[in-house]
Design an enzyme around this catalytic site. Structure first.
Site, PDB file in Angstrom:
ATOM      1  N   ARG A 268       0.846  -1.201   0.000  1.00  0.00           N
ATOM      2  CA  ARG A 268       0.000   0.000   0.000  1.00  0.00           C
ATOM      3  C   ARG A 268       0.881   1.252   0.000  1.00  0.00           C
ATOM      4  O   ARG A 268       0.644   2.206  -0.742  1.00  0.00           O
ATOM      5  CB  ARG A 268      -0.937  -0.012   1.216  1.00  0.00           C
TER       6      ARG A 268
ATOM      7  N   PHE B  39     -12.062  -4.581  -3.932  1.00  0.00           N
ATOM      8  CA  PHE B  39     -11.859  -5.482  -2.785  1.00  0.00           C
ATOM      9  C   PHE B  39     -11.175  -4.672  -1.674  1.00  0.00           C
ATOM     10  O   PHE B  39     -10.082  -4.979  -1.223  1.00  0.00           O
ATOM     11  CB  PHE B  39     -11.008  -6.706  -3.163  1.00  0.00           C
TER      12      PHE B  39
ATOM     13  N   ASN C 216     -20.404  -6.019  -5.889  1.00  0.00           N
ATOM     14  CA  ASN C 216     -19.541  -7.112  -6.295  1.00  0.00           C
ATOM     15  C   ASN C 216     -18.563  -6.558  -7.334  1.00  0.00           C
ATOM     16  O   ASN C 216     -18.985  -6.012  -8.365  1.00  0.00           O
ATOM     17  CB  ASN C 216     -20.416  -8.215  -6.910  1.00  0.00           C
ATOM     18  N   ALA C 217     -17.278  -6.684  -7.074  1.00  0.00           N
ATOM     19  CA  ALA C 217     -16.267  -6.083  -7.952  1.00  0.00           C
ATOM     20  C   ALA C 217     -16.357  -6.642  -9.375  1.00  0.00           C
ATOM     21  O   ALA C 217     -16.086  -5.920 -10.342  1.00  0.00           O
ATOM     22  CB  ALA C 217     -14.881  -6.308  -7.377  1.00  0.00           C
TER      23      ALA C 217
ATOM     24  N   ASP D 174      -7.182  -6.414  -5.251  1.00  0.00           N
ATOM     25  CA  ASP D 174      -6.630  -7.210  -4.141  1.00  0.00           C
ATOM     26  C   ASP D 174      -7.708  -8.148  -3.598  1.00  0.00           C
ATOM     27  O   ASP D 174      -8.192  -7.962  -2.477  1.00  0.00           O
ATOM     28  CB  ASP D 174      -6.100  -6.278  -3.049  1.00  0.00           C
TER      29      ASP D 174
ATOM     30  N   CYS E 109      -3.377 -13.741  -3.211  1.00  0.00           N
ATOM     31  CA  CYS E 109      -2.857 -14.341  -1.983  1.00  0.00           C
ATOM     32  C   CYS E 109      -3.147 -15.844  -1.959  1.00  0.00           C
ATOM     33  O   CYS E 109      -3.085 -16.475  -0.916  1.00  0.00           O
ATOM     34  CB  CYS E 109      -3.441 -13.651  -0.754  1.00  0.00           C
TER      35      CYS E 109
END
Ligand code: SAH
Length: 388
Positions: A208, A223, A271-272, A292, A332
């Site tokens: 970040r 997100f 919702n992305a 992300d 991730c």
């Protein structure tokens, strides 16, 4: 009184010698009759001493090495480990008030995760060995960190593999509903008790902070969780949109925006996937986009579906950028390694018919060290790409 001893196979001994601290049950010579959570002496098939480890009576990971030397794993031993981990953070991040204070195996403290957020700590006990030392770890953390309060977030699913129930609550002192800490100039509030994981995602903290040179024009953070990336973008951008599916997060993102004087940060509860699709059908374009998402590949079996998910958002992200725009794309998912993720990004770039440069390839912050030889500690990928 003789010390509990566990004998491992040659394959197990080779694994330890290769730098991996785990011994699977199949690499034990026989089934030990021991209580879970004990520290045991580890010997190889010839009877030679190989170190000391936490024993788990349930997990397929039967042993987690604590030391290869002939050291007593007592209070002083654990205190020294926690202090050594703290020294690394203090040297790496002078003046910072938040970091992962203990990163389990990678800090030679298997099963113990501690995150520091300002004056508070958030702790996960993930193995029988760590669980059995709950009081000891609490005492040592109080002594070494002098926090105002400690939250226990032992509600991670991996506990079930150890035969441990999920637990969350106050471990020591007092902890307010919202806890404040800093990421560079940005002040952030997180909810240690109700938030995800330990309350926040400190593994992305350095990423970040790394966005400052790229933050300009119109920014988008998908997100967003508590808005950590969006707030860094807001420092350089004229306008920023934070997209987060969870309705509960919107008030917290807005409060965080207010506390940072970021009136030009807009929060969208959506919702992305839908948001990105809708924007590609509009004329709106961005100068910088952050993606992300949560781990799409939670198991090996879900890798193909995860590939499609990453491909879709990254393709749309690239399509939505102005020329010269920057895409910050993270994954991730441990089951999808860096080379695999890069291949998905390449394929998305090809479909977008744009020339895309890799500006930076990043991982988790330096407070989440990776143990050489332990692939399991290497999970976070963060690419900074630019549409040429
Ligand atoms: N970027 C954040 C961490 C993201 S964690 C940070 O830097 O702190 C992933 C977040 O994505 C969670 O808050 C989760 O609620 C949210 N999320 C999950 N699925 C989503 C979706 N389809 N659309 C938008 N947000 C989603």
């Amino acid at each position: 009184m003789s010390e509990p001893t566990v004998t491992i196979t040659r394959r197990g001994a080779d694994r330890l010698a290769g730098g991996h601290p785990w011994i699977y049950r199949s690499d034990l010579a026989g089934e030990p009759r021991l209580a879970g959570g004990e520290v045991v002496r580890v010997v190889d098939a010839r009877g030679w001493f190989r170190g000391r480890a936490f024993y788990s009576s349930k997990s397929q990971i039967a042993l987690r090495q604590l030391t290869r030397e002939d050291l007593a794993c007592d209070r002083d031993f654990f205190a020294a480990r926690i202090r050594a981990a703290k020294e690394l953070r203090e040297a790496t991040f002078p003046g910072a008030d938040a970091w992962r204070a203990v990163h389990g195996e990678a800090d030679l403290l298997p099963g113990l995760v501690v995150d520091r957020y300002g004056d508070y700590l958030s702790v996960q006990l993930l193995t029988q060995g760590a669980e059995a030392r709950r009081d000891l770890f609490r005492e040592l953390l109080e002594e070494i960190y002098r926090p105002r309060g400690i939250v226990e977030r032992s509600d991670a699913k991996v506990r079930l593999l150890e035969g441990l129930e999920q637990r969350k609550g106050l471990l020591a002192g007092q902890v307010p509903e919202r806890v404040e800490y800093h990421e560079g100039e940005v002040v952030l509030q997180v909810d240690l008790m109700a938030g995800q994981k330990t309350g926040g995602f400190l593994d992305q903290r350095e990423n970040r902070l790394a966005l400052a040179p790229y933050a300009r024009g119109v920014g988008l953070d998908c997100f967003s969780y508590v808005g950590g990336f969006a707030l860094q973008l807001a420092r350089g951008c004229q306008k920023v949109t934070a997209v987060e599916i969870s309705e509960q997060m919107a008030p917290l993102i807005r409060d965080n925006a207010r506390a940072n004087g970021a009136a030009h940060l807009e929060v969208v509860t959506a919702n992305a996937f839908d948001f990105l699709k809708q924007k590609t059908e509009s004329a709106e374009r961005y100068d910088i986009i952050v993606l992300d998402p949560p781990a799409f590949a939670k198991s090996k079996a879900s890798v193909p579906a995860a590939e499609r998910g990453y491909k879709e958002i990254n393709l749309r992200g690239l399509q939505l950028l102005k020329p010269g725009g920057v895409l910050v794309s993270a994954s991730c998912s441990f089951h999808l390694d860096e080379a695999h993720f890069e291949e998905i990004l390449r394929s998305a770039a090809a479909d977008s018919k744009r020339d895309v440069q890799i500006i930076e390839k990043r991982g988790a912050g330096r407070d989440h060290p990776v143990l050489l030889g332990v692939r399991e500690t290497r999970y976070l990928k963060c690419f900074i790409l630019r549409v040429a």
